[in-house]
Every structure is written in C-alpha cells, then in structure tokens.
Design an enzyme around this catalytic site. Structure first.
Site, PDB file in Angstrom:
ATOM      1  N   GLN A  52       0.811  -1.212   0.000  1.00  0.00           N
ATOM      2  CA  GLN A  52       0.000   0.000   0.000  1.00  0.00           C
ATOM      3  C   GLN A  52       0.846   1.264   0.000  1.00  0.00           C
ATOM      4  O   GLN A  52       0.591   2.212  -0.722  1.00  0.00           O
ATOM      5  CB  GLN A  52      -0.927   0.006   1.226  1.00  0.00           C
ATOM      6  CG  GLN A  52      -1.987  -1.069   1.194  1.00  0.00           C
ATOM      7  CD  GLN A  52      -2.842  -1.045   2.454  1.00  0.00           C
ATOM      8  OE1 GLN A  52      -2.527  -0.375   3.423  1.00  0.00           O
ATOM      9  NE2 GLN A  52      -3.929  -1.785   2.435  1.00  0.00           N
ATOM     10  N   GLY A  90       4.200   2.582  -0.666  1.00  0.00           N
ATOM     11  CA  GLY A  90       4.856   3.176  -1.805  1.00  0.00           C
ATOM     12  C   GLY A  90       6.289   2.723  -1.950  1.00  0.00           C
ATOM     13  O   GLY A  90       6.679   1.662  -1.472  1.00  0.00           O
ATOM     14  N   GLU A 127       6.846   7.870   6.231  1.00  0.00           N
ATOM     15  CA  GLU A 127       6.497   6.675   6.993  1.00  0.00           C
ATOM     16  C   GLU A 127       7.466   6.498   8.156  1.00  0.00           C
ATOM     17  O   GLU A 127       8.473   7.205   8.263  1.00  0.00           O
ATOM     18  CB  GLU A 127       6.486   5.441   6.081  1.00  0.00           C
ATOM     19  CG  GLU A 127       5.430   5.530   4.980  1.00  0.00           C
ATOM     20  CD  GLU A 127       5.371   4.296   4.116  1.00  0.00           C
ATOM     21  OE1 GLU A 127       6.313   3.478   4.175  1.00  0.00           O
ATOM     22  OE2 GLU A 127       4.390   4.133   3.372  1.00  0.00           O
ATOM     23  N   HIS A 165       4.164  -6.412  10.674  1.00  0.00           N
ATOM     24  CA  HIS A 165       3.580  -5.096  10.425  1.00  0.00           C
ATOM     25  C   HIS A 165       2.699  -4.743  11.615  1.00  0.00           C
ATOM     26  O   HIS A 165       1.898  -5.563  12.068  1.00  0.00           O
ATOM     27  CB  HIS A 165       2.745  -5.088   9.142  1.00  0.00           C
ATOM     28  CG  HIS A 165       2.448  -3.708   8.653  1.00  0.00           C
ATOM     29  ND1 HIS A 165       1.524  -2.888   9.250  1.00  0.00           N
ATOM     30  CD2 HIS A 165       2.976  -2.994   7.631  1.00  0.00           C
ATOM     31  CE1 HIS A 165       1.488  -1.731   8.617  1.00  0.00           C
ATOM     32  NE2 HIS A 165       2.360  -1.766   7.633  1.00  0.00           N
ATOM     33  N   ARG A 206       9.131  -0.055  12.523  1.00  0.00           N
ATOM     34  CA  ARG A 206       8.087  -1.062  12.682  1.00  0.00           C
ATOM     35  C   ARG A 206       8.333  -2.020  13.840  1.00  0.00           C
ATOM     36  O   ARG A 206       7.395  -2.441  14.514  1.00  0.00           O
ATOM     37  CB  ARG A 206       7.943  -1.864  11.383  1.00  0.00           C
ATOM     38  CG  ARG A 206       7.295  -1.078  10.270  1.00  0.00           C
ATOM     39  CD  ARG A 206       7.219  -1.887   9.001  1.00  0.00           C
ATOM     40  NE  ARG A 206       6.555  -1.120   7.955  1.00  0.00           N
ATOM     41  CZ  ARG A 206       6.422  -1.545   6.703  1.00  0.00           C
ATOM     42  NH1 ARG A 206       6.927  -2.717   6.350  1.00  0.00           N
ATOM     43  NH2 ARG A 206       5.804  -0.797   5.803  1.00  0.00           N
ATOM     44  N   HIS A 213       4.745  -9.951   8.280  1.00  0.00           N
ATOM     45  CA  HIS A 213       4.637  -9.100   7.092  1.00  0.00           C
ATOM     46  C   HIS A 213       5.774  -9.270   6.096  1.00  0.00           C
ATOM     47  O   HIS A 213       5.550  -9.257   4.895  1.00  0.00           O
ATOM     48  CB  HIS A 213       4.567  -7.649   7.559  1.00  0.00           C
ATOM     49  CG  HIS A 213       4.462  -6.646   6.453  1.00  0.00           C
ATOM     50  ND1 HIS A 213       3.393  -6.625   5.577  1.00  0.00           N
ATOM     51  CD2 HIS A 213       5.278  -5.612   6.080  1.00  0.00           C
ATOM     52  CE1 HIS A 213       3.547  -5.631   4.722  1.00  0.00           C
ATOM     53  NE2 HIS A 213       4.686  -5.013   4.989  1.00  0.00           N
ATOM     54  N   ARG A 244      13.659  -3.916   8.390  1.00  0.00           N
ATOM     55  CA  ARG A 244      13.502  -3.195   7.120  1.00  0.00           C
ATOM     56  C   ARG A 244      12.853  -1.840   7.347  1.00  0.00           C
ATOM     57  O   ARG A 244      11.813  -1.729   7.994  1.00  0.00           O
ATOM     58  CB  ARG A 244      12.645  -4.015   6.156  1.00  0.00           C
ATOM     59  CG  ARG A 244      12.354  -3.291   4.839  1.00  0.00           C
ATOM     60  CD  ARG A 244      11.590  -4.174   3.886  1.00  0.00           C
ATOM     61  NE  ARG A 244      10.244  -4.451   4.310  1.00  0.00           N
ATOM     62  CZ  ARG A 244       9.197  -3.662   4.059  1.00  0.00           C
ATOM     63  NH1 ARG A 244       9.359  -2.508   3.433  1.00  0.00           N
ATOM     64  NH2 ARG A 244       7.981  -4.011   4.451  1.00  0.00           N
ATOM     65  N   LEU A 255      10.046  -2.408  -2.145  1.00  0.00           N
ATOM     66  CA  LEU A 255       9.818  -2.291  -3.583  1.00  0.00           C
ATOM     67  C   LEU A 255      11.034  -1.675  -4.270  1.00  0.00           C
ATOM     68  O   LEU A 255      11.359  -2.016  -5.409  1.00  0.00           O
ATOM     69  CB  LEU A 255       8.568  -1.448  -3.860  1.00  0.00           C
ATOM     70  CG  LEU A 255       7.239  -2.017  -3.355  1.00  0.00           C
ATOM     71  CD1 LEU A 255       6.064  -1.147  -3.824  1.00  0.00           C
ATOM     72  CD2 LEU A 255       7.028  -3.458  -3.824  1.00  0.00           C
TER      73      LEU A 255
END
Length: 546
Positions: A48, A50, A120, A243, A289, A350, A385, A391
């Site tokens: 979701q 980016g 984020e 997540h 996270r 996740h 991460r 991505l």
C-alpha cells in the site's frame, strides 16, 4: 504426458521483482515466467505505502535516506549495499514512470502538479512516492499489461515450482550450476521440467508460516527452500518483520492498514482513547516497525486486549478519502468509517528480512541462479527493514540482475539442455489430504505462539521440536504420494520455519526484529549476520558475500 520447456531466462515469481526483470531482458532474450497463481496474486499487489527514494532535492538527501536505513537496521545493514540501492532509487522511479505507473500528484502553490511524497515510520523526510494507498496494485497491474503484450515473454500461471534442477542432481559433468526447475501445473496435475540458461527466483517471502499474516496465500518461502535444498546459503532468517497494523476483523483476511496512515497523523490508542506510543519511543507512531509492533504486543498482553485502535478521524474527511481511498472503502465494507471512528488493529507477520545470500548482481551461491526481491538477502534491511524500501530493492536488483544476464547471454552457449522428466512412478494418490491441512494449521499456530514478536529459548526449542516432527510426517507423505500444491507449500514452509528457528536460537541477543527474553539487550561489539550453510553447499570460485 510430461514436457520439457526451454528459454533463455526463466523467472519463478510474478511480483514486481520478477516482472521488472522480465521486462528488462525480454527485448534480447526469450523469457518464461512461472507464477503459482494468477500473475498478480503476489505480495507486490498488496503493497500500500509506496517506494522510498530521494526525489525532493531541496529537502532530502541520499545521505539522509542511507542513514535512516542504517538506523532502522540496527547495525546489521551492509553499508555498501545501502549506499548502492539508495543512489539507484531516483532512476528506478523514473523507470516506473516511463512505463506509465500512475503515481499520485498534488497541486503546488504555482498551480502545477508534482508527485506527492508521504512519510512513513523511520524516515526523517517525506520521500515515499505512492499511488494513493494502493501503490503495489498500480505498479503490478501496469507492468502486468506490458508483460502480457511482450512477444518474447511466455507466461505459465498457476504453476508452482517444486525443486531446482542442478547439473549435480542429474549427474551432468562439469561445475555445479542451475539448469532449470520442476513445476506442477495445478490445472492439469502434470509436472513439467522447465530449462533455461539463466534462472531467477523472485518468489517473495515466507510470512504464511505464521497464523496471522498481512501477506497473500502465495507467500510460502518456496524460493528460499528450493535454493537451500540446492546448496545455497541463507542469512538472517530470524528477522521476521511484523507489520504493526492489520485490520482486526473475522472477515478481513490479511488486510493491511498502511504505515503512511500513521505518517499522515494517525494515532494508536487504547480502548479508553489514551495514546501509548510515546511511552515506548520518543518518535511515537513514527518509530520503526519493530518498535511499534513490540509496543502494541506489549500493551495487548499487559491489558488482556485482542487489539488496539488506530485513529485518524481528527483529520478532515476529504483528506482521509483522497489519501486512503482503498482503506476507507474496505473499512466501510466491514462496518467502520475511518473519517469518524478509530479502527481495531493487530500486528501480523509481514516481511522476511533474511533470505538467499546474494551480491549486488543478485548472484547466489549456485552458478546461473539469481535471487531478487524478498526471497533474497542483500544486506539492505539489516535487523529491521525501513518502510517502503522493499519495492525499491526489487527494482534495483531486477535491474542489476538483468544487466548481468544480458552481458553473459551472447557467450552462454547453445540452447537450454533437455532435462529428465519428473519421476512419480512409485507414488500413489494421497488417501488422507486432511493430514496436510492439519499439519499446516499446527505449524502456523506453533510459529505464532513460539517464534513471534517476543521469543525465549524455551519457546524456540519447543517450536523446533514440533517443526521437526511435522517435517518427518511431511517427508513420508511427500515420498509416497503424488504432490499437490498444499503439500509443496507445507514442505517449503516447514523448512523455512526450521531455518528461522535455528537462526533465532543462534542469536544470543535482542536486536531489531529479534527480541528474546533470555537476552533482552544487544550484544556489545560489532554485530554479525546469522549465516546458515546448506548441506549441499559446495565451495567454488564465486559466492554471494555476507
């Protein structure tokens, strides 16, 4: 009847890493893509947030993105890999834009439009380019259309890979190298041998080893398991990212609430409306996270809660609907209006930060075998991460792998070799498929209970004992009965679970995503990666470095 199919480049996996690699080599090579479900049914589609990249030259810098990545990785990122990937980021985004990916734009003071960048957890600047709150879908569907149109790309959907075929495995002379893969056609039940000059694993992670996961059902560690059985080393499997915020609802299977919602002001609250993240980290909701997931887990266990709440209703309704249209609509389907009320959320498995060891060209320990994306360990993520770096990693290493393959292709020799067919002459149809289903459920609950967000040596030992028993049952089943999709996935997940537990037991400290009650502090000195060596590993001239 079994068949043998050949190509120049064989790619196992149809997510961003696989499609990106295919499009980069297809003008000069014959490409085959194996996808275990429909082409888009991988984790990339569900991303979701980016893609993180330095696109704002006035406010952001490469150095800042590099430092944020290293800080999130808690001492285990490879400095050279982080610098390499971050500096490739703008070019990777331009490649997507040139192929028509519709990233979100916003009006500027002068009236023009520029790409909207969000922020984020763990990032010190706005640098995440996105397509509303469905970036993965926008990227995946755009590339899918290009792949389906390309005359040099052959697609085989609903094909699940079983095992790699190596020269050693079939008795071919010369150095050990990858020749192809056996794959099951789920529609016909037939197994085919696919041969190729070069093979790339782009199979994603293994989060379906856990009872609760944000990933689709395809995330079963297939590439990691196949590479291990073929002799490749794996690294840092203990670092499983949970997540922090998945929607808690009996019908909301695997629905993730984007990290960017917290980046745009969303607050985590308890049932009485009180916030709690500031008690765990000064960055509160914008902490990395691992910290946020562990804080939620702590508050849930401390107070006996099934979930906490995420609230962004203090923002204007139009802002929420425009920035999070997918989340808004899906939550409405489940009876929640995020413009008016908080939503229940829980952590879920996740992302697999470890994987098959690779170098900057996506080489593995096996000649002519590459690994790209979540199944690979590049050194980018370290012990945790950074949000939206996944991505980016897919794009960068799809490019470097493509460049390396195209450089070698002219001298790679004649057409792919003819491979022996899959042998199932001594097996029968399974008589109790319920055994596979039961073992699957038991493994996922065992991993959730004992190898989750908070661990202990006793819990890990208990999990290893149970996983080894399940592996023996599955080995017997695999040896005597015809293979099925569920059996292949369970076999792979149990192996990945075993590797994860061994890695966790060997790390006598808490660091990043790995937190153990027996060693709650980080060890002093220089932190080390956890490297596991396959029994089939052979020393040779080229190996992926740690």
């Amino acid at each position: 009847m079994q068949t043998s199919l050949s190509s120049d480049v064989l790619i196992v996996g149809g997510g961003l890493a696989g499609l990106g690699l295919a499009l980069r080599v297809a003008d000069k090579a014959r490409v085959t893509i194996l996808a275990k479900a429909a082409l888009t049914e991988g984790a990339s589609l569900y991303a979701q947030g980016g893609v993180a990249a330095v696109l704002d030259g006035k406010e952001d810098t490469f150095e800042s993105h590099i430092q944020d990545t290293i800080d999130a990785g808690v001492g285990l990122c490879r400095q050279d890999t982080v610098e390499f990937v971050v500096r490739q980021g703008p070019g990777a985004i331009r490649w997507l834009i040139d192929r028509g990916v519709p990233f979100s734009k916003e009006k500027q003071l002068g009236g023009g439009l520029e790409y909207h960048l969000t922020r984020e957890g763990g990032h010190t600047h706005r640098r995440v380019i996105h397509a509303a709150d469905a970036t993965g879908r926008a990227v995946e569907t755009t590339l899918e259309a290009l792949v389906r149109q390309h005359p040099n790309i052959t697609l085989h959907e609903n094909h699940i890979a079983i095992d790699l075929i190596t020269s050693q495995k079939i008795g071919r002379p010369g150095p050990k190298r990858c020749l192809g893969v056996y794959a099951l056609d789920k529609a016909t039940g037939q197994t085919h041998a696919f041969s190729a000059k070069f093979l790339a694993l782009a199979t994603g992670g293994a989060s379906k080893a856990y009872l609760y996961s944000s990933n689709p059902d395809t995330s079963t560690g297939d590439g990691i398991a196949m590479a291990w059985r073929a002799g490749c080393r794996v690294a840092n499997m203990e670092f499983v990212q949970f997540h922090p915020t998945c929607l808690y609802h009996p019908r909301a299977k695997s629905f993730l609430i984007s990290e960017s919602m917290r980046g745009e002001g969303g607050r985590l609250i308890l049932p009485d409306g009180k916030t709690f993240m500031e008690e765990h980290d000064p960055r509160a909701e914008l902490a990395p996270r691992d910290i946020v997931a562990r804080a939620i887990d702590y508050e849930m266990k401390r107070r006996g809660l099934d979930y906490v709440r995420l609230d962004i209703s203090h923002k204007p309704a139009d802002f929420i609907k425009s920035h999070f249209p997918t989340i808004y609509q899906r939550c409405r389907e489940y009876g929640y209006d995020i413009t008016r009320e908080p939503i229940p959320v829980v952590p879920a498995a996740h992302y697999t930060c470890g994987g098959i060891m690779t170098d900057h060209y996506a080489h593995t320990d096996l000649e002519r075998l590459y690994a790209v994306g979540e199944c690979a360990f590049t050194g980018l993520h370290g012990a945790n991460r950074l949000a939206s770096n996944s991505l980016l990693e897919c794009l960068v290493f799809a490019q470097t792998a493509a460049e390396d393959i195209l450089k070698q292709l002219p001298s790679s020799g004649p057409a792919s070799e003819i491979l022996p067919p899959w042998d199932e002459s001594r097996v029968t149809d399974p008589d109790e498929q319920v055994v596979v289903s039961h073992n699957w459920d038991e493994m996922r609950r065992c991993m959730w209970d004992y190898v989750g967000i908070v661990r202990s040596t006793k819990r890990l030992q208990r999990a290893l004992h149970r996983v080894n028993l399940l592996k023996e049952e599955v080995r017997e089943f695999y040896s005597n009965f015809k293979i099925t999709n569920d059996l292949i996935e369970l076999r792979n997940l149990l192996l990945v679970a075993e590797l994860t537990i061994h890695s966790a037991l060997s790390r006598k400290e808490s660091r990043g995503l790995h937190y153990t009650r027996d060693y709650p502090q980080a060890s002093p000195g220089v932190p080390q990666n956890t490297i596991l060596t396959s029994p089939q590993f052979e020393a040779s001239g080229r190996h992926a470095s740690a």
